[in-house]
Design a protein around this motif. Structure first.
Motif, PDB file in Angstrom:
ATOM      1  N   SER A  86      49.134  34.018  35.777  1.00 15.84           N
ATOM      2  CA  SER A  86      48.935  34.764  35.151  1.00 15.84           C
ATOM      3  C   SER A  86      47.065  34.639  34.779  1.00 15.84           C
ATOM      4  CB  SER A  86      49.745  34.202  34.075  1.00 15.84           C
ATOM      5  OG  SER A  86      50.971  34.772  33.671  1.00 15.84           O
ATOM      6  N   VAL A  87      45.925  35.587  34.698  1.00 16.37           N
ATOM      7  CA  VAL A  87      45.125  35.307  34.520  1.00 16.37           C
ATOM      8  C   VAL A  87      44.567  35.841  32.852  1.00 16.37           C
ATOM      9  CG1 VAL A  87      42.673  35.399  35.393  1.00 16.37           C
ATOM     10  CG2 VAL A  87      44.796  35.875  37.353  1.00 16.37           C
ATOM     11  N   GLN A  88      43.873  34.522  32.450  1.00  9.49           N
ATOM     12  CA  GLN A  88      43.535  34.944  30.785  1.00  9.49           C
ATOM     13  C   GLN A  88      41.770  35.023  31.601  1.00  9.49           C
ATOM     14  OE1 GLN A  88      45.113  31.752  28.543  1.00  9.49           O
ATOM     15  NE2 GLN A  88      47.094  32.161  29.041  1.00  9.49           N
ATOM     16  N   PHE A  89      41.539  35.971  30.787  1.00 13.70           N
ATOM     17  CA  PHE A  89      39.777  35.881  31.192  1.00 13.70           C
ATOM     18  C   PHE A  89      39.454  37.350  29.547  1.00 13.70           C
ATOM     19  CE2 PHE A  89      42.463  39.874  32.420  1.00 13.70           C
ATOM     20  CZ  PHE A  89      41.310  40.853  31.639  1.00 13.70           C
ATOM     21  N   LYS A  90      38.180  36.926  29.286  1.00 12.87           N
ATOM     22  CA  LYS A  90      37.311  37.587  28.513  1.00 12.87           C
ATOM     23  C   LYS A  90      36.058  38.015  29.011  1.00 12.87           C
ATOM     24  CE  LYS A  90      34.900  34.195  26.088  1.00 12.87           C
ATOM     25  NZ  LYS A  90      35.292  33.759  24.957  1.00 12.87           N
ATOM     26  N   VAL A  91      35.640  38.522  28.366  1.00  8.72           N
ATOM     27  CA  VAL A  91      34.052  39.556  29.043  1.00  8.72           C
ATOM     28  C   VAL A  91      33.155  38.468  28.125  1.00  8.72           C
ATOM     29  CG1 VAL A  91      32.557  41.368  29.065  1.00  8.72           C
ATOM     30  CG2 VAL A  91      34.117  41.885  29.137  1.00  8.72           C
ATOM     31  N   ILE A  92      31.735  38.305  29.281  1.00  6.75           N
ATOM     32  CA  ILE A  92      31.024  37.275  28.189  1.00  6.75           C
ATOM     33  C   ILE A  92      30.193  38.261  27.139  1.00  6.75           C
ATOM     34  CG2 ILE A  92      28.671  35.789  28.182  1.00  6.75           C
ATOM     35  CD1 ILE A  92      29.948  35.134  31.190  1.00  6.75           C
ATOM     36  N   GLN A  93      29.813  37.523  25.889  1.00  5.90           N
ATOM     37  CA  GLN A  93      28.697  38.836  25.346  1.00  5.90           C
ATOM     38  C   GLN A  93      27.646  38.687  25.511  1.00  5.90           C
ATOM     39  OE1 GLN A  93      29.847  37.036  20.976  1.00  5.90           O
ATOM     40  NE2 GLN A  93      28.667  38.707  20.192  1.00  5.90           N
ATOM     41  N   GLU A  94      27.089  37.652  25.733  1.00  6.75           N
ATOM     42  CA  GLU A  94      25.862  37.981  26.226  1.00  6.75           C
ATOM     43  C   GLU A  94      25.866  38.491  27.686  1.00  6.75           C
ATOM     44  OE1 GLU A  94      27.198  35.265  25.823  1.00  6.75           O
ATOM     45  OE2 GLU A  94      26.541  34.397  24.016  1.00  6.75           O
ATOM     46  N   LYS A  95      26.702  39.078  28.606  1.00  4.78           N
ATOM     47  CA  LYS A  95      26.714  39.724  29.182  1.00  4.78           C
ATOM     48  C   LYS A  95      27.843  41.205  30.112  1.00  4.78           C
ATOM     49  CE  LYS A  95      25.780  35.813  32.852  1.00  4.78           C
ATOM     50  NZ  LYS A  95      26.694  35.333  34.388  1.00  4.78           N
ATOM     51  N   VAL A  96      27.530  42.055  28.485  1.00  4.92           N
ATOM     52  CA  VAL A  96      28.184  43.146  28.521  1.00  4.92           C
ATOM     53  C   VAL A  96      27.406  43.841  29.111  1.00  4.92           C
ATOM     54  CG1 VAL A  96      29.342  45.057  27.113  1.00  4.92           C
ATOM     55  CG2 VAL A  96      29.092  42.285  25.449  1.00  4.92           C
ATOM     56  N   TYR A  97      26.567  44.183  29.756  1.00 10.62           N
ATOM     57  CA  TYR A  97      25.841  45.091  30.411  1.00 10.62           C
ATOM     58  C   TYR A  97      26.328  45.375  31.839  1.00 10.62           C
ATOM     59  CZ  TYR A  97      22.419  47.748  33.351  1.00 10.62           C
ATOM     60  OH  TYR A  97      21.756  48.037  34.230  1.00 10.62           O
ATOM     61  N   ASP A  98      26.701  44.059  32.558  1.00  6.21           N
ATOM     62  CA  ASP A  98      27.503  43.637  33.745  1.00  6.21           C
ATOM     63  C   ASP A  98      28.597  43.618  33.373  1.00  6.21           C
ATOM     64  OD1 ASP A  98      24.655  42.760  34.534  1.00  6.21           O
ATOM     65  OD2 ASP A  98      24.522  40.666  34.198  1.00  6.21           O
ATOM     66  N   ALA A  99      29.132  42.591  32.808  1.00  5.90           N
ATOM     67  CA  ALA A  99      30.845  43.871  32.594  1.00  5.90           C
ATOM     68  C   ALA A  99      30.831  45.724  32.664  1.00  5.90           C
ATOM     69  CB  ALA A  99      31.782  43.260  31.717  1.00  5.90           C
ATOM     70  N   LYS A 102      28.244  47.268  36.354  1.00  6.10           N
ATOM     71  CA  LYS A 102      28.788  46.268  37.918  1.00  6.10           C
ATOM     72  C   LYS A 102      29.572  46.374  38.508  1.00  6.10           C
ATOM     73  CE  LYS A 102      24.402  43.368  37.005  1.00  6.10           C
ATOM     74  NZ  LYS A 102      24.149  41.680  37.922  1.00  6.10           N
ATOM     75  N   LEU A 103      31.434  46.963  37.771  1.00  5.78           N
ATOM     76  CA  LEU A 103      32.465  46.596  37.596  1.00  5.78           C
ATOM     77  C   LEU A 103      32.966  47.786  37.082  1.00  5.78           C
ATOM     78  CD1 LEU A 103      33.906  44.912  39.792  1.00  5.78           C
ATOM     79  CD2 LEU A 103      35.155  43.523  38.136  1.00  5.78           C
ATOM     80  N   GLU A 104      33.719  48.376  37.695  1.00  4.70           N
ATOM     81  CA  GLU A 104      34.599  49.632  37.578  1.00  4.70           C
ATOM     82  C   GLU A 104      36.009  48.900  36.859  1.00  4.70           C
ATOM     83  OE1 GLU A 104      34.733  54.837  37.973  1.00  4.70           O
ATOM     84  OE2 GLU A 104      34.163  53.116  39.799  1.00  4.70           O
ATOM     85  N   PHE A 105      36.216  48.483  37.912  1.00  2.00           N
ATOM     86  CA  PHE A 105      37.945  48.286  37.809  1.00  2.00           C
ATOM     87  C   PHE A 105      38.147  46.788  37.671  1.00  2.00           C
ATOM     88  CE2 PHE A 105      38.527  52.253  39.537  1.00  2.00           C
ATOM     89  CZ  PHE A 105      38.541  53.440  38.842  1.00  2.00           C
ATOM     90  N   PRO A 106      38.060  45.901  36.509  1.00  2.00           N
ATOM     91  CA  PRO A 106      37.921  44.617  36.778  1.00  2.00           C
ATOM     92  C   PRO A 106      39.120  44.300  37.400  1.00  2.00           C
ATOM     93  CG  PRO A 106      37.648  45.398  34.454  1.00  2.00           C
ATOM     94  CD  PRO A 106      37.456  46.335  35.393  1.00  2.00           C
ATOM     95  N   HIS A 107      40.426  44.745  36.582  1.00  2.00           N
ATOM     96  CA  HIS A 107      41.660  44.618  36.659  1.00  2.00           C
ATOM     97  C   HIS A 107      42.266  44.138  38.406  1.00  2.00           C
ATOM     98  CE1 HIS A 107      43.297  44.950  32.395  1.00  2.00           C
ATOM     99  NE2 HIS A 107      42.402  44.407  32.587  1.00  2.00           N
ATOM    100  N   ASP A 108      41.894  45.598  39.014  1.00  2.00           N
ATOM    101  CA  ASP A 108      41.848  44.949  40.615  1.00  2.00           C
ATOM    102  C   ASP A 108      41.555  44.389  41.572  1.00  2.00           C
ATOM    103  OD1 ASP A 108      43.539  47.507  40.057  1.00  2.00           O
ATOM    104  OD2 ASP A 108      41.672  48.985  40.429  1.00  2.00           O
ATOM    105  N   GLN A 109      40.015  43.648  40.483  1.00  2.00           N
ATOM    106  CA  GLN A 109      39.043  43.255  41.344  1.00  2.00           C
ATOM    107  C   GLN A 109      39.523  41.745  41.386  1.00  2.00           C
ATOM    108  OE1 GLN A 109      36.853  43.453  42.900  1.00  2.00           O
ATOM    109  NE2 GLN A 109      34.998  42.020  43.186  1.00  2.00           N
ATOM    110  N   ILE A 110      40.340  41.642  39.469  1.00  2.00           N
ATOM    111  CA  ILE A 110      40.969  40.364  39.379  1.00  2.00           C
ATOM    112  C   ILE A 110      42.140  40.357  40.483  1.00  2.00           C
ATOM    113  CG2 ILE A 110      41.957  38.627  38.450  1.00  2.00           C
ATOM    114  CD1 ILE A 110      40.179  39.230  36.351  1.00  2.00           C
ATOM    115  N   THR A 111      42.361  40.886  41.074  1.00  2.00           N
ATOM    116  CA  THR A 111      44.234  40.941  41.596  1.00  2.00           C
ATOM    117  C   THR A 111      44.165  40.471  43.274  1.00  2.00           C
ATOM    118  OG1 THR A 111      45.380  43.036  40.292  1.00  2.00           O
ATOM    119  CG2 THR A 111      45.904  42.039  42.601  1.00  2.00           C
ATOM    120  N   SER A 112      42.858  41.337  43.648  1.00  3.83           N
ATOM    121  CA  SER A 112      42.649  41.199  44.608  1.00  3.83           C
ATOM    122  C   SER A 112      42.120  40.071  44.935  1.00  3.83           C
ATOM    123  CB  SER A 112      41.755  42.003  45.656  1.00  3.83           C
ATOM    124  OG  SER A 112      41.283  43.291  44.860  1.00  3.83           O
ATOM    125  N   TYR A 113      41.398  38.669  43.940  1.00  2.53           N
ATOM    126  CA  TYR A 113      41.353  37.377  44.888  1.00  2.53           C
ATOM    127  C   TYR A 113      42.122  36.810  44.249  1.00  2.53           C
ATOM    128  CZ  TYR A 113      36.013  37.828  44.260  1.00  2.53           C
ATOM    129  OH  TYR A 113      34.598  38.821  44.919  1.00  2.53           O
TER     130      TYR A 113
END
Length: 330
Positions: A86-99, A102-113
């Motif tokens: 179980s991975v608990q994560f959030k978007v950094i408020q100062e980096k909303v633009y990058d989130a 830069k990344l279209e499918f964050p769940h798939d990216q986290i799953t791969s890592y």
């Protein structure tokens, strides 16, 4: 006709004016684009945009989110296990633009890592070590995800390994091993308890025998003392020791027969048990006492005779020289 057209224009103008206002919920960020290009990020509250020029490109959730990843991998001894991370994560408020861009499918990216890290760490460990060191695996996953996802505007709050499920056959074998180990421990404790009971019983029996022997000895001592007193009393009335002893034995014989007969459940039969048995016993005892006395007297006479012969055969010591001075030769 002109009134209708005017009404339509007013209605459209009102719609356009109202569409220029929008709201943003708490813990949410809105991306506003102008002519398809990034323009601004709007936070929670009421905002205004230029109709037909600005548009809302997307909304980014700033809350802490959780992603459950189920992975099947094998251990060092080639035992396949299913793990739930179980991975608990959030978007950094100062980096909303990058989130957002830069990344279209964050769940798939986290799953791969997560797959990459777990399948690199678990094959180094044995099955028992996987259970014991699951926190180390979780730390490794978090470290790898932070390094990879921070560049995309994501912060990994925590990673938890919530389930480790081996193959059913392996799980059954582990349960049997555990059960056998517990049965072994139970058998050892039962054997120790049995040994303690045996030792305690042996000590109790030894103490019982000792006390029983002491009681028998005391009983016989009292019986002997009573017999001595009985013989003394009989001697005072003119009955000698042999007759007194025979009388006591006959009396005990009949007391024994009476005690046996008083038990209603006794099946004991004594043969022979005629009235002559007591007389025969008395005669035999008197004859035995007489014979023993004769044997004793003959032994004493033989001993005295041997002592006299020994004295006769013993030479006398030589005489000492006289001490009279007249006996000396001048």
């Amino acid at each position: 006709m002109e009134n209708v057209v005017l009404g339509v224009v007013i209605f459209l103008g009102l719609l356009i004016f109202l569409s220029s206002f929008f709201t943003v919920k708490q813990q949410t960020a809105v991306i506003v684009e102008r002519f398809g290009k990034y323009h601004s990020i709007r936070q929670a509250g009421l905002h205004l945009k230029i109709p037909l020029i600005d548009r809302i490109a997307g909304r980014v959730n700033l809350k802490i989110q959780q992603l459950d990843v189920i992975i099947e991998t094998k251990t060092k001894e080639n035992v396949f296990v299913k793990m739930k991370v179980s991975v608990q994560f959030k978007v950094i408020q100062e980096k909303v633009y990058d989130a957002f861009y830069k990344l279209e499918f964050p769940h798939d990216q986290i799953t791969s890592y997560v797959f990459d890290v777990v399948r690199a760490e678990v094959p180094k460990l044995k099955l028992d070590d996987v259970f014991e060191r699951k926190d180390d695996i979780a730390v490794a996953v978090k470290r790898e995800l932070n390094e990879a996802m921070s560049g995309y505007g994501y912060d990994i709050i925590n990673t938890l390994i919530t389930d480790i499920d081996p193959d059913p056959q392996v799980k059954h074998a582990m349960n049997r091993i555990n059960a056998a180990d517990r049965e072994k421990s139970a058998a050892e404790y039962e054997a120790e308890a049995q040994r303690i009971r045996i030792v305690a019983k042996a000590k109790a029996e030894a103490e019982s025998k000792r006390l029983q022997g002491q009681g028998i000895a005391d009983q016989r001592r009292e019986i002997a003392r009573g017999l001595v007193e009985s013989v003394d009393i009989l001697n005072k009335v003119g009955i000698n020791s042999q007759e007194a002893s025979a009388l006591i034995v006959v009396t005990q014989h009949y007391d024994t027969l009476q005690a046996i007969g008083s038990d209603t459940n006794s099946n004991l039969i004594l043969l022979p048990n005629s009235p002559q048995a007591g007389s025969d016993m008395l005669n035999n005892m008197v004859a035995s006492f007489t014979a023993s006395n004769q044997v004793g007297e003959s032994i004493k006479k033989g001993n005295r005779k041997r002592e006299e012969e020994k004295r006769k055969n013993t030479p006398l010591p030589p005489a000492l020289p006289s001490a009279d001075p007249e006996d000396k030769t001048e």
